[in-house]
Design a protein around this motif. Structure first.
Motif, PDB file in Angstrom:
ATOM      1  N   LEU A   1       0.931  -1.072  -0.008  1.00 52.09           N
ATOM      2  CA  LEU A   1       0.157  -0.109   0.157  1.00 52.09           C
ATOM      3  C   LEU A   1       0.842   1.287   0.078  1.00 52.09           C
ATOM      4  N   ARG A   2       1.906   1.224   0.672  1.00 57.13           N
ATOM      5  CA  ARG A   2       2.678   2.473   0.824  1.00 57.13           C
ATOM      6  C   ARG A   2       3.565   2.587  -0.445  1.00 57.13           C
ATOM      7  N   VAL A   3       3.805   1.715  -1.079  1.00 58.42           N
ATOM      8  CA  VAL A   3       4.374   1.872  -2.480  1.00 58.42           C
ATOM      9  C   VAL A   3       3.422   2.483  -3.222  1.00 58.42           C
ATOM     10  N   LEU A   4       2.218   1.859  -3.596  1.00 60.00           N
ATOM     11  CA  LEU A   4       1.399   2.471  -4.393  1.00 60.00           C
ATOM     12  C   LEU A   4       0.870   3.972  -4.002  1.00 60.00           C
ATOM     13  N   ASP A   5       0.738   3.960  -2.749  1.00 59.11           N
ATOM     14  CA  ASP A   5       0.265   5.575  -2.358  1.00 59.11           C
ATOM     15  C   ASP A   5       1.366   6.441  -2.771  1.00 59.11           C
ATOM     16  N   ARG A   6       2.490   6.312  -2.410  1.00 58.80           N
ATOM     17  CA  ARG A   6       3.828   7.227  -2.768  1.00 58.80           C
ATOM     18  C   ARG A   6       3.741   7.415  -4.309  1.00 58.80           C
ATOM     19  N   THR A   7       3.515   6.275  -4.996  1.00 57.19           N
ATOM     20  CA  THR A   7       3.627   6.363  -6.469  1.00 57.19           C
ATOM     21  C   THR A   7       2.503   7.109  -7.110  1.00 57.19           C
ATOM     22  N   TYR A   8       1.251   6.577  -6.708  1.00 56.76           N
ATOM     23  CA  TYR A   8       0.198   7.153  -7.711  1.00 56.76           C
ATOM     24  C   TYR A   8      -0.838   8.148  -6.583  1.00 56.76           C
ATOM     25  N   LEU A   9      -1.114   7.884  -5.433  1.00 54.07           N
ATOM     26  CA  LEU A   9      -1.855   8.774  -4.684  1.00 54.07           C
ATOM     27  C   LEU A   9      -1.284   9.996  -4.435  1.00 54.07           C
ATOM     28  N   HIS A  10      -0.205   9.922  -3.807  1.00 49.08           N
ATOM     29  CA  HIS A  10       0.629  11.030  -3.114  1.00 49.08           C
ATOM     30  C   HIS A  10       1.828  10.987  -4.105  1.00 49.08           C
ATOM     31  N   GLY A  11       1.929  11.051  -5.533  1.00 49.87           N
ATOM     32  CA  GLY A  11       2.917  10.837  -6.243  1.00 49.87           C
ATOM     33  C   GLY A  11       4.037  11.734  -6.030  1.00 49.87           C
ATOM     34  N   ALA A  12       5.260  11.009  -5.921  1.00 51.05           N
ATOM     35  CA  ALA A  12       6.610  11.678  -6.033  1.00 51.05           C
ATOM     36  C   ALA A  12       6.882  12.166  -7.775  1.00 51.05           C
TER      37      ALA A  12
END
Length: 676
Positions: A610-621
């Motif tokens: 979840l943290r990987v998807l969140d940082r990549t797409y929801l709160h994208g870097a």
């Protein structure tokens, strides 16, 4: 005939009187003093024939030389002298035997009931006979008194039987070809039979109550003339429309007045209180349902939807212990289906309970399969009962099993044993479209009553109830039914929007027709929406195009669409045209993905994904390299986690696509959104 018009009328009425043998026999015994009964209490709904019976009793009393006093609650108006004076006049000379007192409309004399019981009747000569006739049964105080318990005989007045009904219609001049049909419409209710005969005297006899709105209105005024307000009217309409009425159902239709309306309904003379709820006398049910549909068609349709949603919500509730009963009530709401003749028999006479079969039922099920389809079906049925016993259902009454249905779940890997039909179904489905991973086909394989008939009311009920339970609780890509009697079942499956998938020759020269519903094209929710409308309209044929989904994606295309949707998660303008919006995920793809991600966190090591998807797409870097840095992961580890997280998200979304609702393992039931 007599020498006066009154005598001529009496003679004509005597010759036109039918039925009521039990009540008249009790009255004759009381007249002759051969038993202890001194008061008969006759009760029943308006128009059931109480006044006509009292009139016949008057004639018999006078023929026996007895003085008679005839009173009507409608004329008395609750006046004690209006009762006491004529009774006193009849007993003044002390003649024996005492007079016969006949009181009609006794429900209107409730304020005088105690006086009747404690003062008037005890003052009459011991040889007198009294008949009280009203809509309500005797008040409990009569039974509480040991003396009246012995001297009073209560008679709930039944409807006329078929022979009596036809005799009444014959006396009214109804021609032979119409008598049986009108007798069935009148439900043994004398007033209804009289009005039906009158309605047919100036033209074709009505085929249904709804054909004559004026007749329905007249019957309603007589049968149901004491409805206090609109809440009680809706409660009565609920009781007329549903197979049984509970206080929970009334809460859905009349709100916080449910308990008050329940108590009122339970006290009506046309209502039966059972362990399952309230049920109306069948004529009252038919008449009030027809009257409500004529008077307020929009409100009628809304009431139908409310009752239906209440039933469906109970049916799909996880862990429900009333699933079969709820499915039965759902089926009996289909008043416009091609199977209405069979369903009406069950509404009137009661429906046997459908339930899961037990191992002790299996031999009987194999015998029914052989009787309905041929000897080749017996080993096929035995194979499925051995490998999939959970799909076996029976209708059972006090006398035992009356009908059976067997459902199986199959895919390309299933061992179909000696069954010649299921492999043909699998092949026919594969020609339409390939089954996707996780998809199965649900097949209603055998149905029949003990004689092997698929047309009897109990066979239709068992097939329909078991199918409802299966369809709403076991997710499949296709639902298929394989009856042997296509001519009979074709109109019913046209009504349900099924199409002919295949016709399969079976050993012995017979043929099985496979009717199918592609649930990837028509979701369960859309199916229920369509059938809910057809229950009211009787519409038939293929599902409306606006309810159909596009042909489903394959898994590879679906996974690619998931990856594309993730990249556009922060771009609503692009996401609106996402291919996933045409799938079971629905148009709000972003919300579904976010909800699914929330569920991912509960899985083992799901928090990492979840943290990987969140940082990549929801709160994208700004880039994947930046996302890896923020997460404190080597880039290669980050890429591995991202691939695993995307794959797991696609698995969860695919389970939802295959099942038509949320799911993780391909075995979650379809979900129906209550209240929609």
């Amino acid at each position: 005939m007599g020498t006066t018009l009154a005598a001529a009328l009496d003679d004509a009425r005597r010759r036109g009187f039918v039925g009521r043998a039990g009540e008249l026999a009790a009255f004759e015994r009381a007249l002759q003093g051969v038993d202890v009964t001194r008061v008969l209490f006759v009760h029943g709904p308006g128009g059931i024939g109480k006044s006509t019976l009292l009139d016949e009793m008057r004639r018999r009393a006078r023929a026996a030389g007895r003085e008679t006093v005839v009173l009507d609650g409608r004329d008395i108006g609750g006046s004690l002298p209006a009762v006491a004076d004529p009774v006193a006049a009849a007993t003044a000379d002390g003649r024996e035997p005492g007079p016969v007192l006949l009181v009609d409309g006794y429900e209107l004399l409730t304020p005088l009931d105690r006086w009747f019981r404690t003062r008037l009747l005890p003052s009459l000569p011991a040889s007198s006979v009294t008949v009280l006739a009203g809509r309500e049964p005797p008040a409990p105080d009569w039974a509480a008194d040991p003396g009246w318990r012995l001297l009073l005989d209560a008679h709930p007045l039944p409807r006329l039987d078929a022979a009596e009904s036809e005799a009444l219609l014959r006396g009214l001049g109804v021609a032979g070809p119409d008598r049986e049909r009108l007798a069935a419409l009148g439900r043994g209710h004398p007033l209804a039979l009289v009005l039906l005969a009158e309605a047919g005297s100036d033209g074709p006899a009505p085929a249904a109550l709804g054909d004559r709105p004026g007749l329905v209105a007249d019957l309603c005024r007589v049968l149901v003339d004491d409805v206090p307000d609109e809440h009680h009217r809706i409660g009565l309409a609920t009781c007329a429309h549903s197979f049984r009425t509970t206080q929970d159902l009334l809460a859905a239709t009349v709100g916080d007045r449910a308990s008050q309306v329940w108590r009122w309904l339970a006290m009506r003379p046309y209502t039966a209180t059972t362990s399952q709820g309230l049920r109306l006398h069948d004529l009252v049910r038919d008449v009030f349902d027809a009257e409500f549909a004529q008077r307020s068609p929009d409100a009628y349709a809304e009431l139908h939807r409310t009752i239906r949603m209440h039933t469906v919500t109970r049916l799909v509730a996880p862990g429900s212990v009333t699933r079969y009963r709820d499915a039965t009530e759902l089926i009996l709401l289909h008043r416009r289906s091609p199977a209405e003749a069979e369903l009406s028999v069950l509404r009137d006479g009661g429906a046997p309970a459908v339930s899961a079969a037990t191992p002790g039922d299996h031999e009987r099920m194999c015998a029914v399969a052989a009787a309905s389809e041929g000897l080749h079906a017996e080993p096929a049925c035995r194979h499925w009962l051995t490998t999939q016993p959970a799909g076996a259902h029976v209708a059972r009454s006090d006398s035992g099993v009356e009908a059976v249905a067997l459902h199986v779940l199959v895919d390309a890997t299933t061992d179909t044993g000696p069954d010649p039909v299921v492999p043909a179904v699998l092949e026919a489905v594969s020609r339409r479209r390939a089954l996707r991973p996780g998809e199965r086909i649900g097949v209603c394989r055998f149905v029949g009553d003990l004689a092997g008939s698929q047309r009897s009311p109990v066979a239709v009920l068992t097939a329909s109830v078991s199918a409802s339970v299966e369809w709403l609780s076991r997710p499949v890509g296709w639902s298929v039914v394989t009856p042997v009697d296509e001519a009979y079942w074709r109109p019913f499956f046209d009504y349900l929007g099924f199409s002919v998938l295949a016709r399969v020759p079976v050993p012995g020269g017979g043929e099985v027709t496979a009717f199918a519903w592609d649930r990837a094209r028509l979701s369960l929710e859309a199916f229920l929406d369509m059938t809910g409308r057809r229950e009211l309209t009787g519409e038939t044929g293929p599902p409306p195009p606006e309810l159909l989904r596009p042909a489903p994606m394959g898994r590879d295309a679906f996974d690619a669409a998931v990856r594309a949707a993730l990249r556009d998660l922060s771009r609503p303008d692009r996401l609106a045209g996402c291919p996933l919006a045409t799938t079971a995920l629905g148009p709000d793809v972003r919300q579904v993905i976010v909800q699914t991600l929330d569920g991912l966190a509960a899985e083992p090591r799901g928090d990492v994904l979840l943290r990987v998807l969140d940082r990549t797409y929801l709160h994208g870097a700004p880039s994947q390299e930046a996302a890896a840095e923020v997460l404190g992961l080597p880039f290669s580890t980050y890429r591995r986690h991202l691939a695993r997280a995307t794959e797991r998200l696609a698995d969860l979304l695919w389970a939802r696509e295959v099942n038509g609702g949320p799911g993780t393992d391909g075995h979650e039931p379809d979900r129906i959104r209550a209240g929609e």
